[in-house]
Scaffold this motif. Sequence first.
Motif, PDB file in Angstrom:
ATOM      1  N   HIS A  28       0.860  -1.183   0.000  1.00  8.62           N
ATOM      2  CA  HIS A  28       0.000   0.000   0.000  1.00  8.62           C
ATOM      3  C   HIS A  28       0.901   1.239   0.000  1.00  8.62           C
ATOM      4  O   HIS A  28       1.687   1.433   0.932  1.00  8.62           O
ATOM      5  CB  HIS A  28      -0.921   0.010   1.218  1.00  8.62           C
ATOM      6  N   PHE A  29       0.794   2.052  -1.033  1.00  7.91           N
ATOM      7  CA  PHE A  29       1.705   3.173  -1.218  1.00  7.91           C
ATOM      8  C   PHE A  29       0.939   4.491  -1.334  1.00  7.91           C
ATOM      9  O   PHE A  29      -0.217   4.520  -1.779  1.00  7.91           O
ATOM     10  CB  PHE A  29       2.527   2.987  -2.494  1.00  7.91           C
ATOM     11  N   THR A  30       1.600   5.568  -0.965  1.00 14.66           N
ATOM     12  CA  THR A  30       1.088   6.902  -1.241  1.00 14.66           C
ATOM     13  C   THR A  30       1.517   7.293  -2.651  1.00 14.66           C
ATOM     14  O   THR A  30       2.431   6.693  -3.223  1.00 14.66           O
ATOM     15  CB  THR A  30       1.650   7.932  -0.245  1.00 14.66           C
ATOM     16  N   PRO A  31       0.897   8.306  -3.252  1.00 16.06           N
ATOM     17  CA  PRO A  31       1.301   8.732  -4.599  1.00 16.06           C
ATOM     18  C   PRO A  31       2.584   9.560  -4.623  1.00 16.06           C
ATOM     19  O   PRO A  31       3.046   9.946  -5.710  1.00 16.06           O
ATOM     20  CB  PRO A  31       0.101   9.555  -5.075  1.00 16.06           C
ATOM     21  N   ARG A  32       3.152   9.846  -3.473  1.00 16.76           N
ATOM     22  CA  ARG A  32       4.373  10.650  -3.412  1.00 16.76           C
ATOM     23  C   ARG A  32       5.486  10.007  -4.239  1.00 16.76           C
ATOM     24  O   ARG A  32       5.834   8.846  -4.037  1.00 16.76           O
ATOM     25  CB  ARG A  32       4.818  10.788  -1.948  1.00 16.76           C
ATOM     26  N   PRO A  33       6.076  10.728  -5.187  1.00 18.69           N
ATOM     27  CA  PRO A  33       7.123  10.137  -6.034  1.00 18.69           C
ATOM     28  C   PRO A  33       8.443   9.976  -5.277  1.00 18.69           C
ATOM     29  O   PRO A  33       8.735  10.718  -4.336  1.00 18.69           O
ATOM     30  CB  PRO A  33       7.267  11.148  -7.174  1.00 18.69           C
ATOM     31  N   VAL A  34       9.214   9.008  -5.703  1.00 19.16           N
ATOM     32  CA  VAL A  34      10.567   8.820  -5.184  1.00 19.16           C
ATOM     33  C   VAL A  34      11.498   9.662  -6.049  1.00 19.16           C
ATOM     34  O   VAL A  34      11.547   9.470  -7.272  1.00 19.16           O
ATOM     35  CB  VAL A  34      10.992   7.340  -5.241  1.00 19.16           C
ATOM     36  N   CYS A 108       7.041   3.915  -8.387  1.00 21.28           N
ATOM     37  CA  CYS A 108       8.229   3.352  -9.045  1.00 21.28           C
ATOM     38  C   CYS A 108       8.064   1.842  -9.150  1.00 21.28           C
ATOM     39  O   CYS A 108       7.671   1.182  -8.184  1.00 21.28           O
ATOM     40  CB  CYS A 108       9.481   3.703  -8.244  1.00 21.28           C
ATOM     41  N   GLN A 109       8.347   1.306 -10.329  1.00 18.63           N
ATOM     42  CA  GLN A 109       8.277  -0.137 -10.542  1.00 18.63           C
ATOM     43  C   GLN A 109       9.546  -0.589 -11.246  1.00 18.63           C
ATOM     44  O   GLN A 109      10.056   0.097 -12.137  1.00 18.63           O
ATOM     45  CB  GLN A 109       7.049  -0.507 -11.368  1.00 18.63           C
ATOM     46  N   LEU A 110      10.051  -1.731 -10.850  1.00 13.82           N
ATOM     47  CA  LEU A 110      11.268  -2.246 -11.450  1.00 13.82           C
ATOM     48  C   LEU A 110      11.271  -3.766 -11.431  1.00 13.82           C
ATOM     49  O   LEU A 110      10.672  -4.395 -10.553  1.00 13.82           O
ATOM     50  CB  LEU A 110      12.505  -1.722 -10.725  1.00 13.82           C
ATOM     51  N   ALA A 111      11.924  -4.338 -12.415  1.00 13.70           N
ATOM     52  CA  ALA A 111      12.104  -5.783 -12.482  1.00 13.70           C
ATOM     53  C   ALA A 111      13.563  -6.095 -12.224  1.00 13.70           C
ATOM     54  O   ALA A 111      14.454  -5.305 -12.564  1.00 13.70           O
ATOM     55  CB  ALA A 111      11.684  -6.313 -13.848  1.00 13.70           C
ATOM     56  N   LEU A 112      13.805  -7.259 -11.631  1.00 17.72           N
ATOM     57  CA  LEU A 112      15.168  -7.706 -11.374  1.00 17.72           C
ATOM     58  C   LEU A 112      15.385  -9.030 -12.094  1.00 17.72           C
ATOM     59  O   LEU A 112      14.601  -9.971 -11.935  1.00 17.72           O
ATOM     60  CB  LEU A 112      15.402  -7.875  -9.872  1.00 17.72           C
ATOM     61  N   PHE A 113      16.452  -9.075 -12.877  1.00 15.81           N
ATOM     62  CA  PHE A 113      16.831 -10.281 -13.594  1.00 15.81           C
ATOM     63  C   PHE A 113      18.235 -10.704 -13.170  1.00 15.81           C
ATOM     64  O   PHE A 113      19.038  -9.879 -12.731  1.00 15.81           O
ATOM     65  CB  PHE A 113      16.823 -10.043 -15.106  1.00 15.81           C
ATOM     66  N   ALA A 114      18.507 -11.992 -13.345  1.00 12.69           N
ATOM     67  CA  ALA A 114      19.851 -12.522 -13.132  1.00 12.69           C
ATOM     68  C   ALA A 114      20.380 -13.058 -14.458  1.00 12.69           C
ATOM     69  O   ALA A 114      19.665 -13.753 -15.186  1.00 12.69           O
ATOM     70  CB  ALA A 114      19.829 -13.632 -12.091  1.00 12.69           C
ATOM     71  N   LEU A 115      21.619 -12.738 -14.767  1.00  9.33           N
ATOM     72  CA  LEU A 115      22.246 -13.277 -15.963  1.00  9.33           C
ATOM     73  C   LEU A 115      22.734 -14.689 -15.658  1.00  9.33           C
ATOM     74  O   LEU A 115      23.512 -14.896 -14.722  1.00  9.33           O
ATOM     75  CB  LEU A 115      23.433 -12.413 -16.390  1.00  9.33           C
TER      76      LEU A 115
END
Length: 214
Positions: A28-34, A108-115
């Motif tokens: 649950h997040f606020t709309p405040r940007p990072v 903010c959304q991000l994906a993490l991958f491993a090589l």
Amino acid sequence: MSAVPPEWDGSFRDQLAALFRWRRDVRHFTPRPVPEARLLALLELANLAPSVGLSQPWRFVLVEDPARRAAIRASFRRSNQAALAAQQPDRAALYARLKLEGLDQAPCQLALFALPEPGQGHGLGRASMPETTSYSAVMALHTLWLAARAEGIGLGWVSILEPAAVRAALEVPTDWQLVGYFCLGYPAGEHSLPELERAGWEHRRPGSEQVLRR
């Protein structure tokens, strides 16, 4: 060249223990940007994580395009419906009430991958255990998680996804291994217990139950 490390006194260790205890999987997040500078600084801290053979096999993909986010959201909906259908009858109603992602709120959304086969590191330490590249990526994620928490920024792990669909949506190489998709932002609230424990899904057991002696 040798160096003298800082001295971490009892007060610091107490605060570090509190950081561990208050780390949360935030949904649950606020709309405040990072702020961009803050985000990049956190990713630099994540880059200090240990890795097998110093291979740094992690790749963070910042997901900003609305269409790509929508594709991730669609993958979550499909996966979540399948997971709900697979629940035992006595768990299905509780599962349906759980908030398992923050995709609609997190700024903010991000994906993490491993090589799987990073050139860096020259293969050291992973000949018999190639999965250590994924383990190393998780170490980078945990470093990011704690660093963010120390600044009042929350992180939530979305693991109910289709890896192939995520790779396609983000246009990354097909051999990259998806570790997870993450929502990052300022939490909408604070709680002394994790959400899954508050909901009655599971409770944390003492560490002594997880230790074996041989």
